[in-house]
Design a protein around this motif. Structure first.
Motif, PDB file in Angstrom:
ATOM      1  N   LYS A 109       0.833  -1.210   0.000  1.00 45.86           N
ATOM      2  CA  LYS A 109       0.000   0.000   0.000  1.00 45.86           C
ATOM      3  C   LYS A 109       0.868   1.260   0.000  1.00 45.86           C
ATOM      4  O   LYS A 109       0.517   2.260  -0.630  1.00 45.86           O
ATOM      5  CB  LYS A 109      -0.937  -0.008   1.200  1.00 45.86           C
ATOM      6  N   ARG A 130       0.819   4.023  -2.998  1.00 43.44           N
ATOM      7  CA  ARG A 130      -0.074   4.989  -2.336  1.00 43.44           C
ATOM      8  C   ARG A 130      -0.562   6.096  -3.265  1.00 43.44           C
ATOM      9  O   ARG A 130      -1.743   6.469  -3.212  1.00 43.44           O
ATOM     10  CB  ARG A 130       0.606   5.577  -1.097  1.00 43.44           C
ATOM     11  N   ARG A 131       0.324   6.640  -4.107  1.00 42.54           N
ATOM     12  CA  ARG A 131      -0.105   7.739  -4.990  1.00 42.54           C
ATOM     13  C   ARG A 131      -1.119   7.245  -6.019  1.00 42.54           C
ATOM     14  O   ARG A 131      -2.152   7.881  -6.239  1.00 42.54           O
ATOM     15  CB  ARG A 131       1.108   8.355  -5.677  1.00 42.54           C
ATOM     16  N   ARG A 185      -4.505   6.538  -4.386  1.00 43.63           N
ATOM     17  CA  ARG A 185      -5.306   7.740  -4.105  1.00 43.63           C
ATOM     18  C   ARG A 185      -6.046   8.192  -5.354  1.00 43.63           C
ATOM     19  O   ARG A 185      -7.238   8.511  -5.318  1.00 43.63           O
ATOM     20  CB  ARG A 185      -4.420   8.871  -3.574  1.00 43.63           C
ATOM     21  N   ASP A 211      -8.722   5.553  -6.370  1.00 42.02           N
ATOM     22  CA  ASP A 211      -9.904   5.626  -5.507  1.00 42.02           C
ATOM     23  C   ASP A 211     -10.789   6.801  -5.905  1.00 42.02           C
ATOM     24  O   ASP A 211     -12.018   6.689  -5.953  1.00 42.02           O
ATOM     25  CB  ASP A 211      -9.473   5.751  -4.050  1.00 42.02           C
ATOM     26  N   LEU A 212     -10.154   7.926  -6.219  1.00 43.73           N
ATOM     27  CA  LEU A 212     -10.916   9.098  -6.659  1.00 43.73           C
ATOM     28  C   LEU A 212     -11.667   8.804  -7.954  1.00 43.73           C
ATOM     29  O   LEU A 212     -12.852   9.130  -8.088  1.00 43.73           O
ATOM     30  CB  LEU A 212      -9.974  10.291  -6.847  1.00 43.73           C
ATOM     31  N   THR A 217      -6.245  -0.135  -8.160  1.00 45.86           N
ATOM     32  CA  THR A 217      -7.261   0.339  -7.224  1.00 45.86           C
ATOM     33  C   THR A 217      -7.378  -0.651  -6.076  1.00 45.86           C
ATOM     34  O   THR A 217      -7.039  -1.830  -6.214  1.00 45.86           O
ATOM     35  CB  THR A 217      -8.640   0.493  -7.899  1.00 45.86           C
ATOM     36  N   LYS A 221     -14.175   4.357   0.374  1.00 47.93           N
ATOM     37  CA  LYS A 221     -15.115   5.302   0.989  1.00 47.93           C
ATOM     38  C   LYS A 221     -16.481   4.677   1.244  1.00 47.93           C
ATOM     39  O   LYS A 221     -17.424   5.369   1.643  1.00 47.93           O
ATOM     40  CB  LYS A 221     -15.260   6.540   0.111  1.00 47.93           C
TER      41      LYS A 221
END
Length: 245
Positions: free
Chosen positions: A66, A70-71, A74, A77-78, A155, A187
């Motif tokens: 992770k 990480r970048r 992020r 996920d968006l 993802t 989320k």
């Protein structure tokens, strides 16, 4: 389960592909996946590369995976959450079918669902180079970090195989066994799901592998993910019924 090696064909868009072609797709993806996670491409034939690459990812551990991704995670996920919201619950599907000589539908799904197997995490991860992490969580859900077919970004999502509430794909009454559940973003949004259905046929079984994406997903991702399904499930079928890794 057995020392007998199954024969597997993938069917995509009405065309049948032999095992050699599916293995070639897998070999194409390995260097990109290795570069993404910052690991060397193992030497040797594809079978050895598959095993050693999975070992290397598992040696990193979930936290380090992770951290390294990480970048991208992020951004991924968006994108996933935005696409799901734009789709307003609508779904588009990516479908691949398998013809398997040998084994049975129920026995395969029993193997697939058995999170108590000693090799569960390894077999789930090794099935595709773009599987960076697949593990069973204590709450029964499956945590997945992968690059779906055609996407530039990995993802992270959870699959809940006890929840079918938002699946759009109807169940086939002829199915002998299935693996189905919703996919949930970090989320908590339902961003899709899977309805993988298996039925016995003389001498083996047939699989209809279906992944639901948000309706606004780019067509190229839907199309390319069919190869992703072929790669991972051909490897899982061979693992389940005793073919050498």
């Amino acid at each position: 389960m057995s020392s007998a090696s199954p024969t597997v064909y993938a069917i995509i868009g009405g065309r049948r592909f032999g095992r050699d072609q599916v293995l070639a797709w897998e070999a194409e993806r390995l260097p990109a996946a290795a570069a993404k996670i910052g690991l060397p491409v193992p030497s040797g034939d594809l079978s050895r590369q598959r095993t050693e690459f999975a070992d290397s990812k598992l040696d990193l551990g979930a936290d380090e995976i992770k951290h390294r991704l990480r970048r991208d995670l992020r951004v991924g996920d968006l994108v996933a959450n935005t696409t799901a919201r734009l789709s307003r619950g609508g779904r588009a599907t990516s479908v691949c079918e398998l013809q398997v000589a040998g084994g049975s539908a129920v026995r395969f799904v029993q193997w697939f669902d058995d999170t108590s197997r000693d090799d569960y995490t390894h077999s789930m991860t090794a099935a595709h180079p773009d599987h960076f992490l697949i593990q069973a969580l204590r709450d029964g859900r499956q945590e997945v970090i992968e690059t779906t077919g055609g996407s530039p970004l990995p993802t992270r999502f959870l699959v809940d195989y006890t929840d079918l509430t938002t699946l759009a794909t109807p169940s086939d009454p002829a199915t002998d066994a299935e693996a189905a559940g919703v996919a949930i973003s970090g989320k908590g949004l339902h961003i899709g799901g899977v309805r993988h259905e298996f039925r016995d046929v003389p001498g083996g079984f047939h699989a209809r592998l279906c992944v639901e994406f948000p309706r606004a997903t780019l067509p190229r991702i839907l199309s390319e993910h069919r190869r992703h399904l072929a790669i991972e499930f051909c490897n899982w079928v061979e693992s389940a019924f005793g073919a050498p890794r």
